[in-house]
Design an enzyme around this catalytic site. Structure first.
Site, PDB file in Angstrom:
ATOM      1  N   ASP A  18       0.828  -1.211   0.000  1.00 41.02           N
ATOM      2  CA  ASP A  18       0.000   0.000   0.000  1.00 41.02           C
ATOM      3  C   ASP A  18       0.862   1.261   0.000  1.00 41.02           C
ATOM      4  O   ASP A  18       1.973   1.262   0.525  1.00 41.02           O
ATOM      5  CB  ASP A  18      -0.899  -0.025   1.248  1.00 41.02           C
ATOM      6  CG  ASP A  18      -2.047   0.958   1.134  1.00 41.02           C
ATOM      7  OD1 ASP A  18      -2.305   1.480   0.034  1.00 41.02           O
ATOM      8  OD2 ASP A  18      -2.696   1.223   2.170  1.00 41.02           O
ATOM      9  N   ASN A  66     -10.526  -3.001  -6.646  1.00 39.22           N
ATOM     10  CA  ASN A  66      -9.699  -2.041  -7.404  1.00 39.22           C
ATOM     11  C   ASN A  66     -10.241  -1.755  -8.810  1.00 39.22           C
ATOM     12  O   ASN A  66      -9.858  -0.766  -9.434  1.00 39.22           O
ATOM     13  CB  ASN A  66      -8.238  -2.510  -7.513  1.00 39.22           C
ATOM     14  CG  ASN A  66      -7.448  -2.376  -6.234  1.00 39.22           C
ATOM     15  OD1 ASN A  66      -6.470  -3.082  -6.013  1.00 39.22           O
ATOM     16  ND2 ASN A  66      -7.853  -1.464  -5.350  1.00 39.22           N
TER      17      ASN A  66
HETATM   18  C1  FPP Z   1      -2.029   0.187  -3.302  1.00 38.81           C
HETATM   19  O1  FPP Z   1      -1.535   1.493  -3.320  1.00 38.81           O
HETATM   20  C2  FPP Z   1      -1.466  -0.579  -4.409  1.00 38.81           C
HETATM   21  C3  FPP Z   1      -2.195  -1.115  -5.421  1.00 38.81           C
HETATM   22  C4  FPP Z   1      -3.646  -1.009  -5.493  1.00 38.81           C
HETATM   23  C5  FPP Z   1      -1.561  -1.833  -6.543  1.00 38.81           C
HETATM   24  C6  FPP Z   1      -0.288  -2.566  -6.259  1.00 38.81           C
HETATM   25  C7  FPP Z   1       0.459  -2.687  -7.524  1.00 38.81           C
HETATM   26  C8  FPP Z   1       1.798  -2.681  -7.659  1.00 38.81           C
HETATM   27  C9  FPP Z   1       2.690  -2.693  -6.520  1.00 38.81           C
HETATM   28  C10 FPP Z   1       2.474  -2.649  -9.014  1.00 38.81           C
HETATM   29  C11 FPP Z   1       2.059  -3.642 -10.029  1.00 38.81           C
HETATM   30  C12 FPP Z   1       2.082  -5.061  -9.567  1.00 38.81           C
HETATM   31  C13 FPP Z   1       2.950  -6.017  -9.996  1.00 38.81           C
HETATM   32  C14 FPP Z   1       2.828  -7.392  -9.473  1.00 38.81           C
HETATM   33  C15 FPP Z   1       4.033  -5.763 -10.940  1.00 38.81           C
HETATM   34  P1  FPP Z   1      -2.556   2.699  -3.484  1.00 38.81           P
HETATM   35  O2  FPP Z   1      -2.616   3.063  -4.914  1.00 38.81           O
HETATM   36  O3  FPP Z   1      -3.870   2.340  -2.881  1.00 38.81           O
HETATM   37  O4  FPP Z   1      -1.842   3.811  -2.652  1.00 38.81           O
HETATM   38  P2  FPP Z   1      -2.543   4.977  -1.815  1.00 38.81           P
HETATM   39  O5  FPP Z   1      -3.289   4.328  -0.692  1.00 38.81           O
HETATM   40  O6  FPP Z   1      -1.386   5.786  -1.366  1.00 38.81           O
HETATM   41  O7  FPP Z   1      -3.443   5.707  -2.769  1.00 38.81           O
END
Ligand code: FPP
Length: 259
Positions: A18, A66
């Site tokens: 996250d 998501n």
């Molecule tokens: C949460 O951060 C993260 C995600 C919803 C996506 C995770 C994806 C990756 C790490 C990259 C792609 C994956 C792979 C396997 C290559 P957020 O966007 O909710 O962060 P925030 O809470 O700060 O908005």
């Protein structure tokens, strides 16, 4: 570097990655750039986990919820996933890592699914570590799907309802194929499970860190494992000190190995 006792590693580590969006916004970048940096962290942590000798690593890459994000962000995440699969395929094979997924894979774009299924096929015989990507995954959805399947079998007379218990139910959950989670890490300071591995984390040790996922390093993983090794896992029983028995996971010792 943290002191990690290599004799008492968690078998299965799961991570809620996250903070990509906040990392990007704090520096005035678009959120998608945060995801790009986040995929670099994925590469780093997969490598470090394999080097350490973990049996299983499960990453929450895309939740069932998501899909509700702006289309641009969903598209960017799908592209990053595809890039990751294409660029890491050979390294996964070289390092003996089996790739699998949990979640509603059929919802992914056909192109991503094609690449994903190719890499899964190419690595299915490997057994040094299992990397599970949770994609279009929800813990409640997984449990509901399993309950529906069990109910269907019972209604068809193929299953005796009296035989449904914790063990047999766990056996039909895809997330439990690699066993229960020992250590669950969540980055970015949020203190939630967010519909991740609800069943498999029943007795997991939880580790929350303020670090945002794009800045999460090998050292942070070692810190999480060292903290895990300080815990007394009781599984509902009494403290091991009270019984005089050795705890299931030995605490870090001076002779521990620096990694
Ligand atoms: C949460 O951060 C993260 C995600 C919803 C996506 C995770 C994806 C990756 C790490 C990259 C792609 C994956 C792979 C396997 C290559 P957020 O966007 O909710 O962060 P925030 O809470 O700060 O908005």
């Amino acid at each position: 570097m943290s002191l990690v006792d290599l004799r008492a590693l968690p078998r299965h580590v799961a991570i809620i990655m996250d903070g990509n969006g906040r990392w990007a916004q704090r520096q005035g970048f678009l959120r998608t750039l945060g995801h790009r940096e986040g995929s670099e962290s994925v590469r780093r942590i997969v490598r470090a986990s394999r080097r350490l000798g973990l049996d299983a690593l499960t990453l929450y890459a895309f939740s069932e919820q998501n899909w509700e994000r702006p289309q641009l962000e969903v598209d960017a995440l799908m592209h990053l996933l595809e890039d990751f699969l294409v660029s890491e395929r050979d390294e996964l094979i070289e390092r003996g890592i089996r790739l699998r997924t949990i979640g509603r894979r059929h919802r992914l774009p056909a192109r991503v699914r094609g690449v994903l299924e190719g890499v899964m096929q190419d690595t299915e015989h490997l057994d040094r570590m299992t990397l599970t990507l949770a994609l279009s995954y929800g813990g409640q959805e997984e449990i509901a799907d399993a309950a529906r399947e069990i109910a269907r079998q019972a209604a068809a007379g193929a299953l005796d309802p009296e035989r449904v218990d914790v063990r047999s139910f766990g056996n039909v959950l895809p997330s439990m194929e690699v066993g229960p989670v020992d250590l669950l890490v969540r980055t970015s300071g949020e203190l939630r499970i967010s519909n991740f591995l609800l069943w498999a984390t029943a007795y997991a040790e939880l580790h929350f860190t303020e670090r945002l996922w794009p800045e999460f390093t090998e050292a942070d993983l070692y810190d999480a494992i060292a903290a895990y090794q300080m815990r007394d896992r009781r599984f509902g029983r009494i403290a091991s000190a009270a019984t005089g028995e050795r705890p299931p996971a030995a605490a870090p010792v001076a002779s521990g190995v620096h990694v």
